[in-house]
Design a protein around this motif. Sequence first.
Motif, PDB file in Angstrom:
ATOM      1  N   GLU A  63     -17.483   8.692  -7.848  1.00 37.44           N
ATOM      2  CA  GLU A  63     -17.714   9.419  -8.986  1.00 37.44           C
ATOM      3  C   GLU A  63     -17.086   8.265 -10.148  1.00 37.44           C
ATOM      4  N   GLU A  64     -16.177   7.433  -9.812  1.00 35.72           N
ATOM      5  CA  GLU A  64     -15.562   6.538 -10.759  1.00 35.72           C
ATOM      6  C   GLU A  64     -16.556   5.528 -11.245  1.00 35.72           C
ATOM      7  N   LEU A  65     -17.414   5.081 -10.031  1.00 37.41           N
ATOM      8  CA  LEU A  65     -18.387   3.904 -10.326  1.00 37.41           C
ATOM      9  C   LEU A  65     -19.581   4.536 -11.522  1.00 37.41           C
ATOM     10  N   SER A  66     -19.825   5.897 -11.273  1.00 37.48           N
ATOM     11  CA  SER A  66     -20.757   6.442 -12.168  1.00 37.48           C
ATOM     12  C   SER A  66     -20.193   6.607 -13.767  1.00 37.48           C
ATOM     13  N   LEU A  67     -19.032   6.759 -13.799  1.00 42.08           N
ATOM     14  CA  LEU A  67     -18.292   6.740 -15.307  1.00 42.08           C
ATOM     15  C   LEU A  67     -18.550   5.418 -15.705  1.00 42.08           C
ATOM     16  N   MET A  68     -17.973   4.395 -14.830  1.00 40.30           N
ATOM     17  CA  MET A  68     -18.030   3.097 -15.261  1.00 40.30           C
ATOM     18  C   MET A  68     -19.521   2.337 -15.734  1.00 40.30           C
ATOM     19  N   LYS A  69     -20.584   3.043 -14.815  1.00 47.45           N
ATOM     20  CA  LYS A  69     -21.778   2.537 -15.064  1.00 47.45           C
ATOM     21  C   LYS A  69     -22.526   3.218 -16.551  1.00 47.45           C
ATOM     22  N   ARG A  70     -22.084   4.591 -16.728  1.00 47.39           N
ATOM     23  CA  ARG A  70     -21.986   5.075 -18.149  1.00 47.39           C
ATOM     24  C   ARG A  70     -21.375   4.373 -19.136  1.00 47.39           C
ATOM     25  N   ALA A  71     -20.307   3.977 -19.189  1.00 52.78           N
ATOM     26  CA  ALA A  71     -19.602   3.146 -20.220  1.00 52.78           C
ATOM     27  C   ALA A  71     -20.310   1.707 -20.530  1.00 52.78           C
ATOM     28  N   VAL A  72     -20.676   1.072 -19.479  1.00 51.34           N
ATOM     29  CA  VAL A  72     -21.232  -0.180 -19.512  1.00 51.34           C
ATOM     30  C   VAL A  72     -22.683   0.326 -20.419  1.00 51.34           C
ATOM     31  N   ALA A  73     -23.650   1.162 -19.843  1.00 45.56           N
ATOM     32  CA  ALA A  73     -24.773   1.526 -20.749  1.00 45.56           C
ATOM     33  C   ALA A  73     -24.387   1.747 -22.322  1.00 45.56           C
ATOM     34  N   GLU A  74     -23.324   2.545 -22.638  1.00 47.92           N
ATOM     35  CA  GLU A  74     -23.048   2.815 -23.913  1.00 47.92           C
ATOM     36  C   GLU A  74     -22.688   1.374 -24.547  1.00 47.92           C
ATOM     37  N   LEU A  75     -21.912   0.628 -23.927  1.00 46.11           N
ATOM     38  CA  LEU A  75     -21.837  -0.641 -24.623  1.00 46.11           C
ATOM     39  C   LEU A  75     -22.870  -1.594 -25.022  1.00 46.11           C
ATOM     40  N   LEU A  76     -23.734  -1.486 -23.762  1.00 41.33           N
ATOM     41  CA  LEU A  76     -24.819  -2.323 -24.062  1.00 41.33           C
ATOM     42  C   LEU A  76     -25.758  -1.742 -25.476  1.00 41.33           C
ATOM     43  N   LEU A  77     -25.923  -0.422 -25.705  1.00 44.37           N
ATOM     44  CA  LEU A  77     -26.511   0.410 -26.580  1.00 44.37           C
ATOM     45  C   LEU A  77     -25.946  -0.105 -27.917  1.00 44.37           C
ATOM     46  N   ASP A  78     -24.472   0.095 -28.036  1.00 44.73           N
ATOM     47  CA  ASP A  78     -23.827  -0.634 -29.045  1.00 44.73           C
ATOM     48  C   ASP A  78     -24.106  -1.943 -29.460  1.00 44.73           C
ATOM     49  N   ASN A  79     -24.219  -2.766 -28.472  1.00 43.21           N
ATOM     50  CA  ASN A  79     -24.347  -4.220 -28.438  1.00 43.21           C
ATOM     51  C   ASN A  79     -25.815  -4.411 -29.129  1.00 43.21           C
ATOM     52  N   ALA A  80     -26.584  -3.682 -28.659  1.00 40.47           N
ATOM     53  CA  ALA A  80     -28.070  -3.810 -29.249  1.00 40.47           C
ATOM     54  C   ALA A  80     -28.460  -3.366 -30.573  1.00 40.47           C
ATOM     55  N   ILE A  81     -27.494  -2.184 -31.179  1.00 40.75           N
ATOM     56  CA  ILE A  81     -27.451  -1.951 -32.389  1.00 40.75           C
ATOM     57  C   ILE A  81     -26.670  -2.755 -33.237  1.00 40.75           C
ATOM     58  N   LEU A  82     -25.916  -3.245 -32.923  1.00 42.59           N
ATOM     59  CA  LEU A  82     -25.047  -4.330 -33.923  1.00 42.59           C
ATOM     60  C   LEU A  82     -26.021  -5.513 -33.817  1.00 42.59           C
ATOM     61  N   ARG A  83     -26.892  -6.074 -32.957  1.00 39.55           N
ATOM     62  CA  ARG A  83     -27.623  -7.289 -33.062  1.00 39.55           C
ATOM     63  C   ARG A  83     -29.042  -7.077 -34.038  1.00 39.55           C
ATOM     64  N   HIS A  85     -28.729  -4.876 -36.748  1.00 39.85           N
ATOM     65  CA  HIS A  85     -28.012  -4.729 -38.031  1.00 39.85           C
ATOM     66  C   HIS A  85     -27.728  -6.253 -38.316  1.00 39.85           C
ATOM     67  N   VAL A  86     -27.555  -7.205 -37.574  1.00 41.72           N
ATOM     68  CA  VAL A  86     -27.265  -8.470 -37.656  1.00 41.72           C
ATOM     69  C   VAL A  86     -28.381  -9.168 -38.352  1.00 41.72           C
ATOM     70  N   GLN A  87     -29.536  -8.801 -37.311  1.00 39.62           N
ATOM     71  CA  GLN A  87     -30.823  -9.417 -37.785  1.00 39.62           C
ATOM     72  C   GLN A  87     -31.379  -9.000 -39.167  1.00 39.62           C
ATOM     73  N   ARG A  88     -31.061  -7.880 -39.454  1.00 42.93           N
ATOM     74  CA  ARG A  88     -31.793  -7.324 -40.792  1.00 42.93           C
ATOM     75  C   ARG A  88     -30.676  -7.948 -41.794  1.00 42.93           C
ATOM     76  N   ARG A  89     -29.570  -8.016 -41.802  1.00 44.65           N
ATOM     77  CA  ARG A  89     -28.752  -8.738 -42.799  1.00 44.65           C
ATOM     78  C   ARG A  89     -29.228  -9.995 -42.839  1.00 44.65           C
ATOM     79  N   GLU A  90     -29.639 -10.776 -42.130  1.00 46.75           N
ATOM     80  CA  GLU A  90     -30.247 -12.071 -42.183  1.00 46.75           C
ATOM     81  C   GLU A  90     -31.483 -12.197 -42.622  1.00 46.75           C
ATOM     82  N   ARG A  91     -32.329 -11.290 -42.902  1.00 47.56           N
ATOM     83  CA  ARG A  91     -33.612 -11.245 -43.581  1.00 47.56           C
ATOM     84  C   ARG A  91     -33.269 -11.302 -45.066  1.00 47.56           C
TER      85      ARG A  91
END
Length: 92
Positions: A63-83, A85-91
Motif C-alpha cells: 500500500e505504501e509503495l502504491s502511494l509512493m508510485k502515485r507521488a512520483v507520477a504526480e511529480l513527473l507530470l509537474d516536471n513535464a508541465i514546467l518544462r 512552460h519554460v520552452q514556451r517562454r524561450e520562444r
Amino acid sequence: MSAEALSRSQIAEMLEAYRTGVPVETICARFEVNRATLYEARALYGELHAPLVHARATASGEEELSLMKRAVAELLLDNAILRMHVQRRERY
C-alpha cells in the motif's frame, strides 16, 4: 483451488502449518485444497518461514509503495508541465 487463488496470508499460514509438522491431510482439509495444490504452493513460494505478521506487513508495504508510485507520477507530470512552460517562454 489452485495456489494462485489463495491469498498471501492463506499461503503463508498453510506453509507455516506444513513447516511446523501439521499433517498434510489436516492442512488440505482446513484450507479446502488438495495435496497437489499444497505441494504446488510449496514449490512456487518455497519454504516460507515468515509468520503471518510479516505477510500483513507486506500488504501494508505494498500500500505504501502504491502511494509512493502515485507521488512520483504526480511529480513527473509537474516536471513535464514546467518544462513545457519554460520552452514556451524561450520562444518569445
